[in-house]
Write a protein that holds these residues in place. Structure first.
Motif, mmCIF file in Angstrom:
data_model
loop_
_atom_site.group_PDB
_atom_site.id
_atom_site.type_symbol
_atom_site.label_atom_id
_atom_site.label_comp_id
_atom_site.label_asym_id
_atom_site.label_seq_id
_atom_site.Cartn_x
_atom_site.Cartn_y
_atom_site.Cartn_z
ATOM 1 N N ALA A 32 0.849 -1.185 0.000
ATOM 2 C CA ALA A 32 0.000 0.000 0.000
ATOM 3 C C ALA A 32 0.890 1.242 0.000
ATOM 4 C CB ALA A 32 -0.906 0.002 1.225
ATOM 5 N N THR A 33 0.406 2.273 -0.657
ATOM 6 C CA THR A 33 1.144 3.531 -0.662
ATOM 7 C C THR A 33 0.780 4.334 0.581
ATOM 8 O OG1 THR A 33 -0.587 4.596 -1.969
ATOM 9 C CG2 THR A 33 1.250 3.578 -3.181
ATOM 10 N N SER A 34 1.281 5.550 0.662
ATOM 11 C CA SER A 34 1.083 6.346 1.874
ATOM 12 C C SER A 34 -0.380 6.714 2.117
ATOM 13 C CB SER A 34 1.940 7.607 1.827
ATOM 14 O OG SER A 34 1.642 8.371 0.683
ATOM 15 N N ALA A 35 -1.165 6.952 1.085
ATOM 16 C CA ALA A 35 -2.560 7.357 1.290
ATOM 17 C C ALA A 35 -3.405 6.258 1.936
ATOM 18 C CB ALA A 35 -3.183 7.829 -0.019
ATOM 19 N N PRO A 36 -3.382 5.011 1.429
ATOM 20 C CA PRO A 36 -4.137 3.968 2.128
ATOM 21 C C PRO A 36 -3.623 3.713 3.544
ATOM 22 C CG PRO A 36 -3.561 3.239 -0.078
ATOM 23 C CD PRO A 36 -2.862 4.533 0.150
ATOM 24 N N LEU A 37 -2.309 3.806 3.732
ATOM 25 C CA LEU A 37 -1.764 3.606 5.076
ATOM 26 C C LEU A 37 -2.219 4.712 6.029
ATOM 27 C CD1 LEU A 37 1.844 2.372 4.275
ATOM 28 C CD2 LEU A 37 -0.020 1.038 5.246
ATOM 29 N N LYS A 38 -2.258 5.942 5.528
ATOM 30 C CA LYS A 38 -2.728 7.048 6.364
ATOM 31 C C LYS A 38 -4.216 6.895 6.655
ATOM 32 C CE LYS A 38 -2.345 12.003 6.942
ATOM 33 N NZ LYS A 38 -1.696 13.219 6.430
ATOM 34 N N SER A 39 -4.965 6.456 5.667
ATOM 35 C CA SER A 39 -6.399 6.258 5.846
ATOM 36 C C SER A 39 -6.692 5.224 6.931
ATOM 37 C CB SER A 39 -7.024 5.818 4.519
ATOM 38 O OG SER A 39 -8.378 5.528 4.677
ATOM 39 N N ALA A 40 -5.898 4.175 6.965
ATOM 40 C CA ALA A 40 -6.119 3.085 7.930
ATOM 41 C C ALA A 40 -5.261 3.227 9.180
ATOM 42 C CB ALA A 40 -5.819 1.758 7.250
ATOM 43 N N SER A 41 -4.529 4.324 9.308
ATOM 44 C CA SER A 41 -3.527 4.435 10.369
ATOM 45 C C SER A 41 -4.102 4.314 11.782
ATOM 46 C CB SER A 41 -2.751 5.740 10.231
ATOM 47 O OG SER A 41 -3.610 6.847 10.363
ATOM 48 N N PHE A 42 -5.261 4.905 12.032
ATOM 49 C CA PHE A 42 -5.849 4.804 13.367
ATOM 50 C C PHE A 42 -6.134 3.340 13.703
ATOM 51 C CE2 PHE A 42 -9.755 4.218 15.827
ATOM 52 C CZ PHE A 42 -9.356 4.754 17.039
ATOM 53 N N PHE A 43 -6.731 2.651 12.747
ATOM 54 C CA PHE A 43 -7.090 1.257 12.991
ATOM 55 C C PHE A 43 -5.848 0.371 13.090
ATOM 56 C CE2 PHE A 43 -10.779 3.111 10.779
ATOM 57 C CZ PHE A 43 -11.687 3.010 11.824
ATOM 58 N N ILE A 44 -4.854 0.621 12.245
ATOM 59 C CA ILE A 44 -3.605 -0.145 12.310
ATOM 60 C C ILE A 44 -2.923 0.091 13.657
ATOM 61 C CG2 ILE A 44 -1.277 -0.384 11.368
ATOM 62 C CD1 ILE A 44 -2.460 0.237 8.609
ATOM 63 N N GLY A 45 -2.894 1.342 14.084
ATOM 64 C CA GLY A 45 -2.243 1.682 15.345
ATOM 65 C C GLY A 45 -2.842 0.957 16.528
ATOM 66 N N GLN A 46 -4.143 0.823 16.530
ATOM 67 C CA GLN A 46 -4.793 0.153 17.648
ATOM 68 C C GLN A 46 -4.811 -1.366 17.488
ATOM 69 O OE1 GLN A 46 -5.626 1.448 20.580
ATOM 70 N NE2 GLN A 46 -4.591 3.206 19.703
ATOM 71 N N TYR A 47 -5.089 -1.826 16.283
ATOM 72 C CA TYR A 47 -5.167 -3.264 16.029
ATOM 73 C C TYR A 47 -3.811 -3.933 16.237
ATOM 74 C CZ TYR A 47 -6.477 -7.541 13.518
ATOM 75 O OH TYR A 47 -6.735 -8.849 13.170
ATOM 76 N N CYS A 48 -2.737 -3.254 15.874
ATOM 77 C CA CYS A 48 -1.385 -3.821 15.948
ATOM 78 C C CYS A 48 -0.584 -3.254 17.115
ATOM 79 C CB CYS A 48 -0.649 -3.562 14.634
ATOM 80 S SG CYS A 48 -1.490 -4.200 13.185
ATOM 81 N N LYS A 49 -1.266 -2.717 18.085
ATOM 82 C CA LYS A 49 -0.591 -2.028 19.181
ATOM 83 C C LYS A 49 0.406 -2.919 19.914
ATOM 84 C CE LYS A 49 -1.357 0.679 23.237
ATOM 85 N NZ LYS A 49 -2.190 1.526 23.970
ATOM 86 N N ALA A 50 0.023 -4.126 20.244
ATOM 87 C CA ALA A 50 0.917 -5.012 20.997
ATOM 88 C C ALA A 50 2.192 -5.310 20.207
ATOM 89 C CB ALA A 50 0.191 -6.314 21.343
#
Length: 142
Positions: A32-50
């Protein structure tokens, strides 16, 4: 007088032919490029927190890049897993949000309407992901 040389980019991608050691598990790229990663960043940050926390603790432990390859690959796998779930369940909303970011210089304030529909879709369709995020929030603030 200065002379200018034209920039000469190579047409081929450089791929390091040296294989990784057997102790390092194989993992695909996020894709994924930066735009999809930024779009999903909140969810990635929490889902992958551990996994992210383990990786950061490892990096604080030792500055050698090879030391934390396993932890880094776990973070990558987690992000791939979530992006796959987002594409399976909220593809249209996810695409609308990241394409808006792409077209508006990645400024979040310009894309609040597609962000709202994307968040609504995630909250409605990915209940297990959201429960995991809220449980981790509760654990974090407890």
């Amino acid at each position: 007088m200065a002379t200018h040389l034209s920039s000469g980019f190579t047409k081929t991608e450089y791929v390091d032919p040296t294989p990784l050691p057997e102790s390092v598990p194989k993992v695909d790229e996020v894709g994924a490029t930066s735009a999809p990663l930024k779009s999903a960043s909140f969810f990635i940050g929490q889902y992958c927190k551990a996994y992210n926390e383990d990786f950061m603790l490892c990096k604080a432990e030792n500055n050698d890049p090879e030391h934390c390859l396993k932890e880094g690959r776990k973070v990558t796998r987690c992000a791939i897993d979530l992006i796959t779930k987002l594409r399976e369940n909220c593809s249209k909303e996810f695409d609308a949000h990241w394409q808006c970011l792409e077209n508006h210089n990645q400024e979040l304030y310009s894309c609040r309407k597609p962000e709202r529909t994307f968040n609504t879709c995630v909250f409605e369709k990915l209940v297990c992901v959201i429960q995991f995020i809220f449980i981790s929030f509760m654990y974090y603030f407890d």
